[in-house]
Write a protein that holds these residues in place. Structure first.
Motif, PDB file in Angstrom:
ATOM      1  N   ILE A  97       0.850  -1.183   0.000  1.00  0.00           N
ATOM      2  CA  ILE A  97       0.000   0.000   0.000  1.00  0.00           C
ATOM      3  C   ILE A  97       0.888   1.236   0.000  1.00  0.00           C
ATOM      4  CG2 ILE A  97      -1.864  -1.186   1.201  1.00  0.00           C
ATOM      5  CD1 ILE A  97      -1.020   0.305   3.752  1.00  0.00           C
ATOM      6  N   ARG A  98       0.323   2.360  -0.379  1.00  0.00           N
ATOM      7  CA  ARG A  98       1.103   3.587  -0.411  1.00  0.00           C
ATOM      8  C   ARG A  98       1.596   3.950   0.989  1.00  0.00           C
ATOM      9  NH1 ARG A  98       1.021   6.389  -5.000  1.00  0.00           N
ATOM     10  NH2 ARG A  98      -0.531   5.862  -6.587  1.00  0.00           N
ATOM     11  N   PRO A  99       2.872   4.297   1.108  1.00  0.00           N
ATOM     12  CA  PRO A  99       3.366   4.745   2.412  1.00  0.00           C
ATOM     13  C   PRO A  99       2.792   6.121   2.756  1.00  0.00           C
ATOM     14  CG  PRO A  99       5.071   4.982   0.739  1.00  0.00           C
ATOM     15  CD  PRO A  99       3.926   4.274   0.082  1.00  0.00           C
ATOM     16  N   CYS A 100       2.649   6.383   4.046  1.00  0.00           N
ATOM     17  CA  CYS A 100       2.159   7.665   4.529  1.00  0.00           C
ATOM     18  C   CYS A 100       3.304   8.403   5.220  1.00  0.00           C
ATOM     19  CB  CYS A 100       0.999   7.462   5.504  1.00  0.00           C
ATOM     20  SG  CYS A 100       0.311   9.010   6.143  1.00  0.00           S
ATOM     21  N   LEU A 101       3.457   9.669   4.929  1.00  0.00           N
ATOM     22  CA  LEU A 101       4.554  10.463   5.480  1.00  0.00           C
ATOM     23  C   LEU A 101       4.615  10.397   6.994  1.00  0.00           C
ATOM     24  CD1 LEU A 101       6.780  12.674   5.382  1.00  0.00           C
ATOM     25  CD2 LEU A 101       4.929  14.364   5.320  1.00  0.00           C
ATOM     26  N   PHE A 102       3.464  10.342   7.657  1.00  0.00           N
ATOM     27  CA  PHE A 102       3.455  10.444   9.116  1.00  0.00           C
ATOM     28  C   PHE A 102       4.087   9.235   9.799  1.00  0.00           C
ATOM     29  CE2 PHE A 102       0.021  13.224   7.629  1.00  0.00           C
ATOM     30  CZ  PHE A 102       0.522  14.424   8.126  1.00  0.00           C
ATOM     31  N   ASN A 103       4.283   8.158   9.054  1.00  0.00           N
ATOM     32  CA  ASN A 103       4.961   7.001   9.630  1.00  0.00           C
ATOM     33  C   ASN A 103       6.465   7.218   9.775  1.00  0.00           C
ATOM     34  OD1 ASN A 103       2.527   5.626   9.754  1.00  0.00           O
ATOM     35  ND2 ASN A 103       2.805   4.631   7.778  1.00  0.00           N
ATOM     36  N   ARG A 104       7.005   8.230   9.090  1.00  0.00           N
ATOM     37  CA  ARG A 104       8.440   8.491   9.186  1.00  0.00           C
ATOM     38  C   ARG A 104       8.767   9.923   9.618  1.00  0.00           C
ATOM     39  NH1 ARG A 104      11.083  10.384   3.829  1.00  0.00           N
ATOM     40  NH2 ARG A 104       9.331  11.106   2.574  1.00  0.00           N
ATOM     41  N   GLU A 116       8.354  11.758  12.355  1.00  0.00           N
ATOM     42  CA  GLU A 116       9.024  11.977  13.640  1.00  0.00           C
ATOM     43  C   GLU A 116      10.500  11.627  13.552  1.00  0.00           C
ATOM     44  OE1 GLU A 116       8.599  10.780  18.386  1.00  0.00           O
ATOM     45  OE2 GLU A 116       7.066  10.151  16.944  1.00  0.00           O
ATOM     46  N   ASN A 117      10.818  10.533  12.867  1.00  0.00           N
ATOM     47  CA  ASN A 117      12.233  10.173  12.685  1.00  0.00           C
ATOM     48  C   ASN A 117      12.983  11.270  11.929  1.00  0.00           C
ATOM     49  OD1 ASN A 117      11.977   7.732  13.977  1.00  0.00           O
ATOM     50  ND2 ASN A 117      11.752   6.527  12.106  1.00  0.00           N
ATOM     51  N   ILE A 118      12.334  11.855  10.939  1.00  0.00           N
ATOM     52  CA  ILE A 118      12.979  12.910  10.152  1.00  0.00           C
ATOM     53  C   ILE A 118      13.274  14.124  11.017  1.00  0.00           C
ATOM     54  CG2 ILE A 118      12.607  14.570   8.278  1.00  0.00           C
ATOM     55  CD1 ILE A 118      11.016  12.320   6.843  1.00  0.00           C
ATOM     56  N   ARG A 155      15.866  13.050  13.993  1.00  0.00           N
ATOM     57  CA  ARG A 155      17.201  12.585  13.606  1.00  0.00           C
ATOM     58  C   ARG A 155      17.934  13.568  12.696  1.00  0.00           C
ATOM     59  NH1 ARG A 155      16.716   5.987  12.777  1.00  0.00           N
ATOM     60  NH2 ARG A 155      15.513   5.611  14.692  1.00  0.00           N
ATOM     61  N   MET A 156      17.166  14.417  12.021  1.00  0.00           N
ATOM     62  CA  MET A 156      17.802  15.333  11.075  1.00  0.00           C
ATOM     63  C   MET A 156      17.810  16.779  11.561  1.00  0.00           C
ATOM     64  SD  MET A 156      16.542  13.913   7.381  1.00  0.00           S
ATOM     65  CE  MET A 156      17.853  14.797   6.570  1.00  0.00           C
ATOM     66  N   THR A 157      16.847  17.146  12.384  1.00  0.00           N
ATOM     67  CA  THR A 157      16.683  18.512  12.899  1.00  0.00           C
ATOM     68  C   THR A 157      16.879  19.571  11.809  1.00  0.00           C
ATOM     69  OG1 THR A 157      19.002  18.613  13.669  1.00  0.00           O
ATOM     70  CG2 THR A 157      17.339  17.852  15.248  1.00  0.00           C
ATOM     71  N   PRO A 158      16.059  19.544  10.759  1.00  0.00           N
ATOM     72  CA  PRO A 158      16.209  20.551   9.701  1.00  0.00           C
ATOM     73  C   PRO A 158      15.760  21.927  10.170  1.00  0.00           C
ATOM     74  CG  PRO A 158      14.272  19.190   9.299  1.00  0.00           C
ATOM     75  CD  PRO A 158      14.967  18.597  10.486  1.00  0.00           C
ATOM     76  N   TYR A 209      18.188   5.747   7.054  1.00  0.00           N
ATOM     77  CA  TYR A 209      18.383   6.078   8.469  1.00  0.00           C
ATOM     78  C   TYR A 209      17.086   6.521   9.147  1.00  0.00           C
ATOM     79  CZ  TYR A 209      20.477   8.235  12.624  1.00  0.00           C
ATOM     80  OH  TYR A 209      20.811   8.568  13.911  1.00  0.00           O
ATOM     81  N   THR A 210      16.217   7.188   8.400  1.00  0.00           N
ATOM     82  CA  THR A 210      14.959   7.649   8.987  1.00  0.00           C
ATOM     83  C   THR A 210      13.835   6.624   8.820  1.00  0.00           C
ATOM     84  OG1 THR A 210      14.528   8.905   6.946  1.00  0.00           O
ATOM     85  CG2 THR A 210      15.484  10.105   8.809  1.00  0.00           C
ATOM     86  N   LYS A 211      14.180   5.449   8.330  1.00  0.00           N
ATOM     87  CA  LYS A 211      13.303   4.268   8.337  1.00  0.00           C
ATOM     88  C   LYS A 211      12.011   4.456   7.537  1.00  0.00           C
ATOM     89  CE  LYS A 211      15.054   2.495  12.741  1.00  0.00           C
ATOM     90  NZ  LYS A 211      15.836   1.431  12.110  1.00  0.00           N
ATOM     91  N   HIS A 212      12.174   4.696   6.236  1.00  0.00           N
ATOM     92  CA  HIS A 212      11.000   4.726   5.365  1.00  0.00           C
ATOM     93  C   HIS A 212      10.442   3.311   5.243  1.00  0.00           C
ATOM     94  CE1 HIS A 212      12.570   2.617   1.792  1.00  0.00           C
ATOM     95  NE2 HIS A 212      13.741   3.120   2.144  1.00  0.00           N
TER      96      HIS A 212
END
Length: 336
Positions: A93-100, A102-104, A107-110, A281-284
């Motif tokens: 199924i299509r991935p949803c952004l909200f599943n990754r 928080e990791n972004i 872990r990245m702190t943009p 690293y952000t676990k897509h």
């Protein structure tokens, strides 16, 4: 690279800028001060050409800045959480952004996040109020979560166009018209920053079809080629500074004899390394993508390429009129 795209992009003289709106945004965090800029989106962002062109602009406009531009686009992704029956022949199924997400953010702190969603969120069906509501709720939730993560600047990009093989702009693109217009309306309703690429791309194609009836920006109707990515990059660059010679600059980026083409090529390689490393690293959750290098190794590879870029900058004498002073760009970009 196919240089015929350059001819298509730069000879029509169509205005593709949002700078009037950008100029009304006083006191926004300047892009030149960002340590990390992250692009979120679906497969069009993942393809990465417009992201690399934007990074080429950043390095040219701010040669002393230390900004990292990182592409975290993910093919098939949505913010709506919707997925059509039998997507990818039933493989996933299509991935949803909200599943990754928080990791972004953790872990990245943009400092700055660009986000381009909508193409997949209507799941290629006729307009549906319920699907539209899911998209709106997803975009609002995305803004709130990024704000809660203390992202300094959130910039949305309207979805690009859909070119139906039979119906042209009168098929699924009508859905995207609604999605793009709603997003643009949030500029005043919620004071969001939104860069419009959808309607400028549509205007461009309509004008081209008057000369070439079979003209398309994307062979499959969804994924624009390099020409379309140039249009997206031009919209983004002009959003921040409409005095920058974007058309000429982008043309130089795709001319194999140019200093900027060498810069663009190096950045493409670095973008690919960083993208795969950070996506891993952000676990897509999207199957079928390459496994990236561990972050520490990816950083070493990035530094190796950075050394080549610095050497190129020192040895090149062809930066000409695109070399705009730090003072000029810092002044014009900081107030937006």
């Amino acid at each position: 690279m196919n240089r015929i795209y350059v001819v298509f992009v730069f000879f029509l003289g169509i205005t593709v800028t949002d700078s009037g709106w950008a100029q009304s945004l006083k006191g926004a965090f300047p892009i030149s001060a960002a340590q990390k800029i992250v692009f979120l989106g679906n497969s069009i962002t993942y393809a990465g050409h417009y992201v690399t062109l934007f990074e080429s602009f950043m390095i040219t406009a701010f040669p002393k800045a230390t900004t990292q531009v990182i592409n975290l686009g993910l093919p098939s992704e949505t913010v709506s959480g919707l997925s059509e029956d039998g997507h990818a022949n039933g493989a996933f199924i299509r991935p949803c952004l909200f599943n990754r997400l928080e990791n972004i953010t953790e872990r990245m702190t943009p400092d700055i996040v660009f986000a381009c969603y909508g193409m997949n969120d209507g799941i290629y069906q006729p307009f549906s109020d319920s699907n539209f509501q899911r998209y709106k709720e997803g975009m609002i939730a995305l803004y709130k979560r990024l704000k809660a993560a203390q992202i300094k600047r959130i910039i949305f990009i309207t979805p690009s166009i859909h070119e139906d093989t039979v119906l042209g702009f009168h098929g699924y693109n009508l859905v995207l018209d609604r999605y793009a217009q709603w997003l643009l309306d949030q500029r005043r309703e919620r004071n969001w920053e939104v860069i419009d690429t959808h309607f400028p791309m549509q205007k461009y194609v309509i004008a081209k079809k008057r000369l070439e009836p079979n003209f398309k920006l994307s062979e499959d109707g969804i994924h624009p080629g390099l020409e379309g990515h140039c249009l997206i990059a031009e919209c983004i660059i002009h959003y921040f500074d409409d005095t920058f010679a974007a058309k000429d600059f982008l043309s130089e980026c795709l001319d194999s004899t140019s200093y900027y083409a060498h810069l663009y090529t190096l950045l493409e390689v670095r973008q690919e390394i960083q993208k795969n490393a950070w996506l891993t690293y952000t676990k897509h959750e999207r199957p079928g993508l390459p496994v990236g290098l561990p972050i520490d190794k990816a950083k070493k590879e990035s530094m190796r390429i950075q050394n080549k870029i610095q050497k190129l900058q020192k040895t090149s004498h062809k930066r000409r009129n695109y070399e705009i002073s730090d003072h000029h760009l810092s002044t014009s970009l900081t107030i937006y």
